[in-house]
Design an enzyme around this catalytic site. Sequence first.
Site, PDB file in Angstrom:
ATOM      1  N   LYS A   1       3.911   7.809  -3.747  1.00  0.00           N
ATOM      2  CA  LYS A   1       4.210   6.781  -4.749  1.00  0.00           C
ATOM      3  C   LYS A   1       5.107   5.693  -4.158  1.00  0.00           C
ATOM      4  O   LYS A   1       4.790   4.506  -4.208  1.00  0.00           O
ATOM      5  CB  LYS A   1       4.898   7.437  -5.946  1.00  0.00           C
ATOM      6  CG  LYS A   1       4.923   6.606  -7.199  1.00  0.00           C
ATOM      7  CD  LYS A   1       5.543   7.433  -8.333  1.00  0.00           C
ATOM      8  CE  LYS A   1       5.660   6.649  -9.602  1.00  0.00           C
ATOM      9  NZ  LYS A   1       4.366   6.417 -10.251  1.00  0.00           N
TER      10      LYS A   1
ATOM     11  N   GLU B   1       8.667  -1.570   7.330  1.00  0.00           N
ATOM     12  CA  GLU B   1       8.435  -2.854   7.992  1.00  0.00           C
ATOM     13  C   GLU B   1       6.977  -3.024   8.385  1.00  0.00           C
ATOM     14  O   GLU B   1       6.429  -4.114   8.335  1.00  0.00           O
ATOM     15  CB  GLU B   1       9.385  -2.958   9.194  1.00  0.00           C
ATOM     16  CG  GLU B   1      10.788  -2.743   8.670  1.00  0.00           C
ATOM     17  CD  GLU B   1      11.907  -2.789   9.668  1.00  0.00           C
ATOM     18  OE1 GLU B   1      12.324  -3.907  10.001  1.00  0.00           O
ATOM     19  OE2 GLU B   1      12.402  -1.733  10.060  1.00  0.00           O
TER      20      GLU B   1
END
Lengths: 736, 328
Positions: free
Chosen positions: A626, A698
Amino acid sequence: MRYIGKEMRRVEGLAKVTGRAKYSAEFEMPNLAYGYLLLSTIAKGSIKSLDIKEAETSPGVLGVFSHLNVPELLPIPDFGDGPEAKEFKAFQNNQISFNAQPVALVIAETFEQARYASRRIKVDYESEKPSTDFREHLDDAKETNAEKSPRERGDFANAFENAPVKIDHEYHIPIEHHNPIEPHGATAFWKDGKLTIFDKSQNVYQVRDQLSKWFQVKPENVDVISLFVGGAFGACLNVNYYPPLVALAAREIKRPVRLVYSRRQMFSGHGYRPDTWQKVSMAAEKNGKLLGISHRVVVNTSTFEDYSEDFAKVARSLYACPNVKTLYQNVPTDLPTPAAMRAPGAVSNMFALECAMDELSYALKMDPLELRLINYAETDPDSGKPFSSKALKECYRMGAEKFGWKDRKPEPRSMKDGDLLVGWGTATGVWPAMQQAASVQITLKVDGSAHVISSTTDIGPGTYTVMTMIAAEYLGLDAEKVRFELGDSRYPKAPSQGGSWTTASVGSAIFGAAKNIKAKLLNLAKEQNASPFASENPDEVEMLDGKMFPKSNPDQSVSIAELMGHVGLREITEIYDSKPSEEREKYASSAHGAQFVEVKVDPDLGTVRVTRVVEVTACGKIMNPKASHSQEIGGVIWGIGMALQEATEVDHRYGRMMNASLADYHVPVNADALSIETIFVEEEDKIINPLGVKGMGELGLVGIPAAIANAVYHATGIRVRDLPITPDKLISPRKA
Amino acid sequence: MKPFEYRRATTPDEAVATLSDHPQGHYLAGGTNLLDLMKDEIENATDLVDLTRLELTEISALPDGIRMGALAKNSDTANHPLVRKNYPLLSQAMLSAASAQIRNMATNGGNILQRTRCPYFYDSATPCNKREPGTGCGALEGLNRTHAIFGANEQCVAVHPSDMAVALAALDANVRVIDSSKEERVIPFAEFHRLPGEQPELDNVLRHGDLIVAIDLPKNGFPEHSYYLKVRDRASYAFALVSVAAALDFTDDQISDVRIALGGVAHKPWRALKAEAFLKGKAATTENFTAAADAEMSAAKPLEHNGYKVELARRAIVRALQKATGTA
């Protein structure tokens, strides 16, 4: 697995949506005073005079701090050769090194009084002409001290000269700012010679250590607390200039003090993604085999500090290519020092490299995905090491399938939806899978609950949740029985929350601590002859729901509470220091991803919509799908902003950032985020860390700007190499 | 923010009388623009006269049009059945502006009085004749990608930011104003906003103490053929690079009446009168639309960084006319 790999809602979600979560500038305390900063209106020169008389006598004012008194009150400590030696420090002299540099801090009874008084300060400057357009000084670019690694493999010049197909282009990315919703701020107070500071930080130990040096107090007498962070993205990795000022003001006026940046002040208060100019040259055989890559990266920095986010080296590892040359350089400017901003270096350098690959594919008349597959690196071309895991090929395959890439028509401007031009673009993403030393403490209580602490922070990725999951998993407890606390420098030391390494680092420490607790319990069992499995090895034993039992025979269980109760133990505490393994050194480890983007461009108006994104990433074990999908979706949306919207605009006459507001500095809004599908290709990587986890925060951004720019080219035939791709850049001048 | 006296008016006459007594005072309605400016000391009101209790919030039918209360919220106005049915152009323009939250606060009178978004106006470290007359124009040779291509001069190249005002310009609205004489006067919308001239600090023709009580829209034959096109840097919550309000009426197949107003191109909503004149009596063809746009845009005077606006506005005019007439 009960928790790991399963979806879990944020454990701190309720606190956040109900306002119970306290951010650094929200801690109420009696007698609180408020600060407001006055910033310079010139970029370069000095302060001739600073007249604070009117401010000092303004209603409610409790103190004014500036270069007139701070050098005496708080002289710069000896930072030795540490990076902080060169960092910007406020009010230490009358020199101005960048526009919107702090020149005074006013403390008053209320925020409004402090702000009002700050504007009653008269500053007379000796102004010099600033230099902020680094592109005028590319010839003066120099390598930074940090960059001494080998820069060439093979012989690029020779390969390029003799290659049948080549491209050679320049790319530019403007200054960008993190713009987290929560502005930077701190609340500080002193009591009995001890400093407590609530600071918005990604590294509470670093703030603690610096403040300890500034104020000449022992580190244990400084407590830095950062319980919730409303977005940071690298803007709080360094100790910014304000924490020592807040602590100083609190010491001097002997009251708690709060300071919060305004949105405008954010723009010069914590660094930014640097102005980045790049040149990429590529050469290939006619069959697409890469012969050479040259990648030169030049970024601006301040006049007082080098700035390094060298990811040009990625060109040496991304594709199998014999001749590679990379160069990373700085040009000093009269601007603040840049700072790490989500995927620092990587997203900028991959933008150029992956646009160049796209350009090469057109030069070769080859599908851009096929070009990448032809040059796929099975081992790290730079180090020669094998990858600990690399499922990039599977990402390409799955992404292409989900996206429907095979239906792409190769020619630019060949695909349409009504009057709109449709473009499909692809790019690769990569981010190193890193791990840092980290410590945690777990206390397992006889009542079957656990308390886990670490000084890491949670800037939003879901650290509270994933650490709770890991502890619950390996202690065999319900997640509700685990209380995980972070963001306090009194807790065991964790690395900064950056580099996408938090779960790999702190999570591995929790794993280790839980394992040691299990070993201790097993010893207890062995000592208590009542145990039915006294001879078992800890790895063959499992803890679950208050019981311990051999994995081979779950029925042979013993009560953990009874084991502890038998010897009168109320709790077992374990501090564990985790480090990256030596085994890792033998491998190259990165997380990878493939992005497929559809844009629709209005050919008349130049507006671009990113209508569809399929992003497939391979980043080891997915702990909490999630939160992980949220991370990747956030990365994609950030990439949309970087490709199409974000730019900090500097008026070089004044060296001043002119769009320092959220009205003028555009980031995507909901209406810009259409279909975004994120998919994970799970890798089982036993090398990188015991959890098999790589970072992803990232990675999800890295390839997106290039994929969008490539899609815009495919749609329009216009190659924009200067971000962001705003409508003006796609409106060709009128034909005569 | 400088300290100020807060005063609450209960009737329009009281509001006018109170403000007239305070030469450095300011009315306060939604506050979505004014308060930001006061926090940065760009506006420095000694007194704020709060209008939000005034009963000027109604949208009502007139025999020959509608009347929109000055203090009706933008969201209520844009969604009002009378507006949606008879002036879809206005509704569309208003809903393209700002965010839902801001539209819920902002009032009709306040909307047309909002100040420019020129970054030099908002940054007191830089010159701006609008903020501080005589200091110069920072944008003239600075960052001017979003600035004016019509009606600007060396004093000021800022643009008016309102979308609502562009539609009102096209619809020939009338602004109803009262002053301390208690006389109501009507200002045709075309005369309401100013070009910078020698006084760029003045956005419009209101005098101190003037209070907008309503904006009237005359009846027209445009509801079937109108369109508001807004081109911006992101899909929502951004000011227009260029916007076009287009409205047409037909007799048989000929354009009997046409209004075109541009946003994002001048110090005031820019009525494209040359384009309108060209189109009257002609057929709704792309060829005619293009010729009309050319006629208007040939007089544009771009700056260093906003040359694209000339071509963009030209294309946007054509597109808006096509959309309004269902020919694209």
